[in-house]
Write a protein that holds these residues in place. Structure first.
Motif, PDB file in Angstrom:
ATOM      1  N   HIS A 126       0.597  -1.473   0.094  1.00 36.48           N
ATOM      2  CA  HIS A 126       0.008  -0.329   0.052  1.00 36.48           C
ATOM      3  C   HIS A 126       0.760   1.420   0.080  1.00 36.48           C
ATOM      4  CE1 HIS A 126      -2.954  -2.090   0.284  1.00 36.48           C
ATOM      5  NE2 HIS A 126      -3.553  -2.440   1.200  1.00 36.48           N
ATOM      6  N   ARG A 127       2.089   0.930   0.754  1.00 36.81           N
ATOM      7  CA  ARG A 127       2.629   1.948   0.440  1.00 36.81           C
ATOM      8  C   ARG A 127       4.489   1.869   0.420  1.00 36.81           C
ATOM      9  NH1 ARG A 127       2.922   7.343   3.497  1.00 36.81           N
ATOM     10  NH2 ARG A 127       4.511   8.654   2.383  1.00 36.81           N
ATOM     11  N   ILE A 128       4.930   3.235  -0.927  1.00 30.48           N
ATOM     12  CA  ILE A 128       6.391   2.618  -1.184  1.00 30.48           C
ATOM     13  C   ILE A 128       6.986   3.621  -1.235  1.00 30.48           C
ATOM     14  CG2 ILE A 128       7.631   1.277  -2.699  1.00 30.48           C
ATOM     15  CD1 ILE A 128       5.813  -0.468  -3.603  1.00 30.48           C
ATOM     16  N   GLY A 129       7.898   4.210  -0.103  1.00 25.85           N
ATOM     17  CA  GLY A 129       7.905   5.638   0.166  1.00 25.85           C
ATOM     18  C   GLY A 129       7.602   6.460  -0.515  1.00 25.85           C
ATOM     19  N   ASN A 130       7.294   7.592  -1.168  1.00 27.33           N
ATOM     20  CA  ASN A 130       5.872   8.520  -0.776  1.00 27.33           C
ATOM     21  C   ASN A 130       4.848   8.418  -1.874  1.00 27.33           C
ATOM     22  OD1 ASN A 130       8.423   9.172  -3.590  1.00 27.33           O
ATOM     23  ND2 ASN A 130       7.635  11.374  -2.926  1.00 27.33           N
ATOM     24  N   LEU A 131       4.870   6.792  -2.635  1.00 32.43           N
ATOM     25  CA  LEU A 131       3.924   6.271  -3.359  1.00 32.43           C
ATOM     26  C   LEU A 131       2.965   5.764  -2.800  1.00 32.43           C
ATOM     27  CD1 LEU A 131       6.342   5.239  -6.423  1.00 32.43           C
ATOM     28  CD2 LEU A 131       5.341   7.349  -6.311  1.00 32.43           C
ATOM     29  N   VAL A 132       1.802   6.090  -2.907  1.00 28.14           N
ATOM     30  CA  VAL A 132       0.546   4.524  -2.425  1.00 28.14           C
ATOM     31  C   VAL A 132      -0.075   4.251  -3.896  1.00 28.14           C
ATOM     32  CG1 VAL A 132      -1.436   5.326  -1.018  1.00 28.14           C
ATOM     33  CG2 VAL A 132      -0.144   6.904  -0.695  1.00 28.14           C
ATOM     34  N   ARG A 285       4.080  14.830 -10.899  1.00 29.92           N
ATOM     35  CA  ARG A 285       4.173  15.432  -9.787  1.00 29.92           C
ATOM     36  C   ARG A 285       3.540  15.003  -8.642  1.00 29.92           C
ATOM     37  NH1 ARG A 285       3.670  19.258 -14.518  1.00 29.92           N
ATOM     38  NH2 ARG A 285       1.204  19.325 -13.444  1.00 29.92           N
ATOM     39  N   PRO A 286       3.990  15.670  -6.650  1.00 35.64           N
ATOM     40  CA  PRO A 286       2.969  15.624  -6.402  1.00 35.64           C
ATOM     41  C   PRO A 286       1.745  15.916  -6.068  1.00 35.64           C
ATOM     42  CG  PRO A 286       5.200  16.616  -5.875  1.00 35.64           C
ATOM     43  CD  PRO A 286       5.141  16.469  -6.929  1.00 35.64           C
ATOM     44  N   GLY A 287       0.652  14.684  -5.962  1.00 36.07           N
ATOM     45  CA  GLY A 287      -0.465  15.122  -6.054  1.00 36.07           C
ATOM     46  C   GLY A 287      -0.892  14.338  -7.045  1.00 36.07           C
ATOM     47  N   ASP A 288      -0.033  13.390  -8.010  1.00 38.28           N
ATOM     48  CA  ASP A 288      -0.901  13.186  -9.793  1.00 38.28           C
ATOM     49  C   ASP A 288      -0.714  11.357  -9.275  1.00 38.28           C
ATOM     50  OD1 ASP A 288      -0.128  15.059 -10.739  1.00 38.28           O
ATOM     51  OD2 ASP A 288       1.937  15.242 -11.617  1.00 38.28           O
ATOM     52  N   GLN A 289      -1.081  10.994 -10.299  1.00 36.22           N
ATOM     53  CA  GLN A 289      -1.727   9.613  -9.978  1.00 36.22           C
ATOM     54  C   GLN A 289      -1.220   8.964 -11.208  1.00 36.22           C
ATOM     55  OE1 GLN A 289      -4.885   8.160  -7.143  1.00 36.22           O
ATOM     56  NE2 GLN A 289      -6.038   9.923  -7.576  1.00 36.22           N
ATOM     57  N   LEU A 348      -3.955  -0.777 -11.775  1.00 34.91           N
ATOM     58  CA  LEU A 348      -2.970  -0.415 -10.807  1.00 34.91           C
ATOM     59  C   LEU A 348      -3.295   1.189 -10.568  1.00 34.91           C
ATOM     60  CD1 LEU A 348      -0.964  -1.585  -8.820  1.00 34.91           C
ATOM     61  CD2 LEU A 348       0.577  -1.242 -10.573  1.00 34.91           C
ATOM     62  N   ALA A 349      -3.128   1.907  -9.759  1.00 33.46           N
ATOM     63  CA  ALA A 349      -3.668   2.938  -9.564  1.00 33.46           C
ATOM     64  C   ALA A 349      -2.485   3.458  -8.347  1.00 33.46           C
ATOM     65  CB  ALA A 349      -4.763   3.566  -8.353  1.00 33.46           C
ATOM     66  N   VAL A 350      -1.319   3.936  -9.167  1.00 33.11           N
ATOM     67  CA  VAL A 350      -0.605   4.446  -8.263  1.00 33.11           C
ATOM     68  C   VAL A 350      -0.412   6.433  -7.469  1.00 33.11           C
ATOM     69  CG1 VAL A 350       1.978   4.611  -8.341  1.00 33.11           C
ATOM     70  CG2 VAL A 350       1.034   3.066  -8.666  1.00 33.11           C
ATOM     71  N   GLY A 351      -0.336   6.903  -6.191  1.00 31.87           N
ATOM     72  CA  GLY A 351       0.167   8.611  -6.467  1.00 31.87           C
ATOM     73  C   GLY A 351       0.905   8.766  -5.898  1.00 31.87           C
ATOM     74  N   LEU A 352       1.628   9.584  -6.123  1.00 27.65           N
ATOM     75  CA  LEU A 352       2.643  11.070  -5.820  1.00 27.65           C
ATOM     76  C   LEU A 352       2.669  11.488  -4.732  1.00 27.65           C
ATOM     77  CD1 LEU A 352       5.728  10.486  -5.680  1.00 27.65           C
ATOM     78  CD2 LEU A 352       5.522  12.470  -7.578  1.00 27.65           C
ATOM     79  N   LEU A 353       2.947  11.432  -3.269  1.00 25.62           N
ATOM     80  CA  LEU A 353       2.606  12.205  -2.560  1.00 25.62           C
ATOM     81  C   LEU A 353       3.591  13.475  -2.365  1.00 25.62           C
ATOM     82  CD1 LEU A 353       1.972   9.854   0.632  1.00 25.62           C
ATOM     83  CD2 LEU A 353       0.698  10.928  -0.693  1.00 25.62           C
ATOM     84  N   ASP A 354       3.325  14.254  -1.527  1.00 23.53           N
ATOM     85  CA  ASP A 354       4.328  15.308  -0.942  1.00 23.53           C
ATOM     86  C   ASP A 354       5.764  15.219  -1.047  1.00 23.53           C
ATOM     87  OD1 ASP A 354       2.406  16.653  -1.053  1.00 23.53           O
ATOM     88  OD2 ASP A 354       1.744  17.185   0.753  1.00 23.53           O
ATOM     89  N   ASP A 355       7.050  15.617  -1.263  1.00 22.99           N
ATOM     90  CA  ASP A 355       7.926  15.021  -1.506  1.00 22.99           C
ATOM     91  C   ASP A 355       8.839  14.733  -0.642  1.00 22.99           C
ATOM     92  OD1 ASP A 355       8.493  16.582  -3.921  1.00 22.99           O
ATOM     93  OD2 ASP A 355       9.291  17.857  -3.767  1.00 22.99           O
ATOM     94  N   GLU A 356       8.938  13.798  -0.468  1.00 21.70           N
ATOM     95  CA  GLU A 356      10.329  12.789   0.345  1.00 21.70           C
ATOM     96  C   GLU A 356      11.023  11.018  -0.217  1.00 21.70           C
ATOM     97  OE1 GLU A 356       7.329   9.785   2.871  1.00 21.70           O
ATOM     98  OE2 GLU A 356       6.443  11.838   3.668  1.00 21.70           O
TER      99      GLU A 356
END
Length: 366
Positions: A126-132, A285-289, A348-356
């Motif tokens: 469900h989470r890999i680094g800053n990816l959901v 970018r952050p917020g993209d899926q 498969l859906a992947v979302g990018l969170l804020d920078d980390e």
């Protein structure tokens, strides 16, 4: 269904006193063993048969029933009813035993299918680094649970590598091909630094397997796939498309296909062209899926035969996190297709969170 025999007997007892003598409703008790066989095992059906014969005798021998002055316990018609009930009871017992055996076999098959699905299509982290990440799988055969559509997400030293594919055909051959593809991808994803080289290595593995299988359909055992890579040190996504529906990039106010028109042939057909794989790069970018999916989604039809309008639906839903997005897509697909999946479906859906740092460490989902 389990209470149906009781309701059936209650209806007979209610109607019997109200009918004329010439209408002996108790004769319908002959069907009681078969009614019982719908929801109960052979022992219960045998007990219902004995009960039905006894109740028929009681109703036949009771003078007050239906205005009779005398009973008809041993009247030839009633004796024939006893015999018929016993014969129907024997048949119902056999049917109940067969149904119970089939249900146990089906339960075993479903259990094995669930285990196979956990091995073949294990839940993505469900989470890999800053990816959901979230995944969705629907099998067209409700009892099969698994089919030829596949997905995977592997955290590596080169970033998170994603795969979505669709095997040509159905049945065990498609499942076997999907297993071979997933095994090759999971192994090569850690070794190949370049995404094109990863696709080429998986292609080589699939070609080798096709030659080993032999048969007249070797050239037709192909798989459409999308390889994607999200590096841990940059806001971009790399894509290698092998004859598959292009991934979708979702960001607030925008849904678009990632398609530069350089799709390679499906796996197992690349040797016919002989061209190298192309890697397309897009901003992420952050917020993209990123949504990767199989054509089981877009080929779902409604009652009029119209295809499912995926892009239109996504644009109307607005910005949703990956889990909510796939849950809504799941329910909407079932409603659109009248709860009858017409083809295997994977997403498969992947979302990018804020920078980390998008490190390859992963937390497995439940």
């Amino acid at each position: 269904m389990r209470w149906l025999p009781v309701l059936y007997v209650a209806a007979v007892l209610l109607i019997e006193p109200l009918t004329p003598v010439d209408w002996p409703v108790s004769f319908v008790l002959i069907a009681l063993p078969l009614v019982t066989a719908f929801a109960h095992g052979p022992l219960v059906v045998g007990g219902a048969t004995v009960f039905a014969v006894l109740l028929e005798g009681v109703l036949a021998g009771t003078p007050c029933c239906a205005g009779r002055a005398v009973g008809y316990l041993w009247d030839r018609h009633y004796v024939a009813a006893y015999v018929c009930t016993a014969l129907v009871g024997a048949l119902g017992t056999v049917l109940a035993a067969h149904r119970t055996h089939r249900e146990r076999t089906l339960a075993d098959v479903r259990f094995v299918a669930e285990i196979a699905q956990r091995v073949l299509l294990r839940p993505v982290p469900h989470r890999i680094g800053n990816l959901v990440l979230e995944s969705l799988y629907l099998s067209a055969a409700a009892e099969a649970r698994i089919g030829g559509d596949l997905y995977e997400a592997v955290p590596t030293a080169y970033g998170v590598r994603l795969l979505v594919g669709d095997v040509r055909g159905k049945g065990l051959l498609a499942v076997e091909t999907a297993a071979a593809l997933l095994g090759a991808f999971r192994e090569a994803a850690h070794d190949e630094p370049d995404l094109a080289a990863l696709a080429d290595r998986v292609e080589t593995s699939m070609n080798r397997r096709a030659r080993q299988l032999g048969g007249s359909e070797t050239e037709e055992r192909f798989v459409t796939t999308v390889f994607a890579e999200i590096p841990g040190d940059g806001h971009l996504v790399r894509v290698v498309n092998c004859g598959h529906p292009p991934p979708l990039l979702l960001r607030p106010g925008e849904v678009r296909e990632l398609n530069n028109g350089r799709s390679a042939p499906p796996l197992n057909l690349g040797v016919l062209v002989g061209e190298p794989y192309h890697v397309d790069t897009y901003p992420f970018r952050p917020g993209d899926q990123l949504l990767l999916y199989t054509d089981g989604i877009t080929e779902t039809r409604d009652a009029t035969g119209a295809f499912y309008p995926l892009l239109q639906r996504l644009r109307s839903w607005g910005s949703l996190p990956p889990r909510d997005l796939l849950q809504r897509l799941h329910h909407d697909l079932l409603a659109y297709g009248r709860n009858r999946p017409q083809d295997d479906t994977a997403a498969l859906a992947v979302g990018l969170l804020d920078d980390e740092p998008s490190a390859p460490s992963a937390s497995a989902g439940g």
